[in-house]
Design a protein around this motif. Structure first.
Motif, PDB file in Angstrom:
ATOM      1  N   SER B  33      25.260 -17.522 -13.566  1.00 22.92           N
ATOM      2  CA  SER B  33      24.212 -17.269 -12.446  1.00 22.92           C
ATOM      3  C   SER B  33      24.789 -15.756 -11.945  1.00 22.92           C
ATOM      4  O   SER B  33      26.056 -15.335 -12.169  1.00 22.92           O
ATOM      5  N   TYR B  35      25.088 -12.595  -9.118  1.00 19.68           N
ATOM      6  CA  TYR B  35      24.910 -12.409  -7.646  1.00 19.68           C
ATOM      7  C   TYR B  35      25.051 -10.775  -7.391  1.00 19.68           C
ATOM      8  O   TYR B  35      25.685 -10.383  -7.999  1.00 19.68           O
ATOM      9  N   PRO B  43      26.832 -12.317  -0.997  1.00 23.79           N
ATOM     10  CA  PRO B  43      26.200 -12.167  -2.138  1.00 23.79           C
ATOM     11  C   PRO B  43      24.736 -13.144  -2.125  1.00 23.79           C
ATOM     12  O   PRO B  43      24.446 -13.696  -1.351  1.00 23.79           O
ATOM     13  N   PHE B  45      21.397 -14.186  -4.650  1.00 24.00           N
ATOM     14  CA  PHE B  45      20.934 -14.660  -6.086  1.00 24.00           C
ATOM     15  C   PHE B  45      20.132 -13.760  -6.502  1.00 24.00           C
ATOM     16  O   PHE B  45      19.392 -13.436  -5.931  1.00 24.00           O
ATOM     17  N   GLN B  48      19.626 -17.182 -12.649  1.00 21.80           N
ATOM     18  CA  GLN B  48      20.466 -17.994 -13.272  1.00 21.80           C
ATOM     19  C   GLN B  48      19.738 -18.053 -14.952  1.00 21.80           C
ATOM     20  O   GLN B  48      18.668 -18.452 -15.313  1.00 21.80           O
ATOM     21  N   ARG B  55      16.216 -19.428 -15.879  1.00 26.26           N
ATOM     22  CA  ARG B  55      15.952 -20.588 -15.242  1.00 26.26           C
ATOM     23  C   ARG B  55      15.285 -20.531 -13.914  1.00 26.26           C
ATOM     24  O   ARG B  55      14.413 -21.308 -13.401  1.00 26.26           O
ATOM     25  N   GLN B  56      15.939 -19.565 -13.116  1.00 24.33           N
ATOM     26  CA  GLN B  56      15.549 -19.501 -11.835  1.00 24.33           C
ATOM     27  C   GLN B  56      15.962 -18.165 -11.323  1.00 24.33           C
ATOM     28  O   GLN B  56      16.780 -17.420 -12.168  1.00 24.33           O
ATOM     29  N   LEU B  90      28.480 -10.208  -9.012  1.00 25.15           N
ATOM     30  CA  LEU B  90      29.363 -11.406  -9.262  1.00 25.15           C
ATOM     31  C   LEU B  90      28.545 -12.126 -10.404  1.00 25.15           C
ATOM     32  O   LEU B  90      27.441 -12.335 -10.173  1.00 25.15           O
ATOM     33  N   MET B  97      23.768 -29.599 -14.597  1.00 21.30           N
ATOM     34  CA  MET B  97      23.488 -30.791 -14.366  1.00 21.30           C
ATOM     35  C   MET B  97      22.242 -30.862 -13.547  1.00 21.30           C
ATOM     36  O   MET B  97      21.999 -29.993 -12.545  1.00 21.30           O
ATOM     37  N   THR B  98      21.409 -32.072 -13.592  1.00 18.32           N
ATOM     38  CA  THR B  98      20.247 -32.089 -12.684  1.00 18.32           C
ATOM     39  C   THR B  98      20.777 -32.316 -11.362  1.00 18.32           C
ATOM     40  O   THR B  98      19.792 -32.107 -10.526  1.00 18.32           O
ATOM     41  N   SER B  99      21.825 -32.861 -11.303  1.00 21.41           N
ATOM     42  CA  SER B  99      22.260 -33.321  -9.683  1.00 21.41           C
ATOM     43  C   SER B  99      23.717 -33.338  -9.821  1.00 21.41           C
ATOM     44  O   SER B  99      24.492 -33.600 -10.755  1.00 21.41           O
ATOM     45  N   GLN B 104      30.516 -24.083  -9.038  1.00 25.73           N
ATOM     46  CA  GLN B 104      30.361 -22.611  -9.677  1.00 25.73           C
ATOM     47  C   GLN B 104      31.528 -21.991  -9.440  1.00 25.73           C
ATOM     48  O   GLN B 104      32.193 -21.840  -8.335  1.00 25.73           O
TER      49      GLN B 104
END
Lengths: 115, 115
Positions: B33, B35, B43, B45, B48, B55-56, B90, B97-99, B104
């Protein structure tokens, strides 16, 4: 969207004393993580402490502890027995459990430790 | 075990130029990711990368683009630099992981100055 607020731009504490940094956040989610990160002049972001929202017990790491009030959406950091090395920028951060899981940071609090 | 590394440490560019920043994730991590941290702020975002794909993405213009290589390292590219792009950039790595509590880890950052 989530937001994180730190209402104290600057704080100071006497060495060996205790200081509390404030953080509030806004979210519609019921489960998430909250973090406090420390950023010294070296710029490296260092994890201080982490809290899972589903845990009622407040997290503790040595001299660092949090007061997590989920209903009030408040997440304060208490530093006990402050040391000169604690001087840094402190950022409160929120992280969703959803896809991507990236941080939303607050604006930071600059902590000075006085000898 | 090397942590997250970033290069260069400092960079000075002029308005309109293009810049590439590089990041190597912590050993074993597959997600990167980015920042942007403006002076005196927390920071923000940018985006990612996972499995070589974005992805995002945060609220940043298309002038900000990135890439992830098969070895999981990543680049951040900024085109048509503006004065307002001056910031600390940064990089943070983690395991996808999904959860769950996938922490990080942050690199030391690249300080970009646009003149």
């Amino acid at each position: 969207a989530q937001t994180v607020t730190q209402s104290q731009p600057e704080m100071s504490v006497q060495e060996a004393e205790t200081v509390t940094l404030s953080c509030t956040y806004d979210t519609s989610e019921s489960d998430y993580y909250l973090f406090w990160y420390k950023q010294p002049p070296s710029r490296q972001m260092i994890l201080v402490i982490r809290q899972e929202a589903y845990k009622q017990q407040n997290a503790t790491e040595n001299r660092f502890s949090v007061n997590f009030q989920k209903a009030a959406k408040s997440f304060s950091l208490k530093i006990s027995d402050s040391q000169l090395g604690d001087a840094a920028m402190y950022f409160c951060a929120y992280r969703t459990l959803n896809y991507g899981q990236n941080f939303v940071f607050g604006p930071g609090t600059r902590l000075s430790v006085l000898p | 075990d090397a942590g997250v590394t970033q290069s260069p440490t400092h960079l000075i560019k002029t308005r309109g130029q293009q810049v590439t920043l590089r990041c190597s994730p912590k050993s074993g991590h597959d997600t990167v990711s980015w920042y942007q941290q403006a002076l005196g702020q927390g920071p923000q975002f940018i985006f990612q990368y996972y499995e070589e794909e974005e992805r995002q993405r945060g609220n940043f213009p298309d002038r900000f683009s990135g890439h992830q290589f098969p070895n999981y390292s990543s680049e951040l590219n900024v085109n048509a630099l503006l004065l307002g792009d001056s910031a600390l950039y940064l990089c943070a790595s983690s395991l996808a992981m999904t959860s769950g509590n996938n922490e990080q880890f942050f690199g030391p950052g690249t300080r970009l100055t646009v003149l």
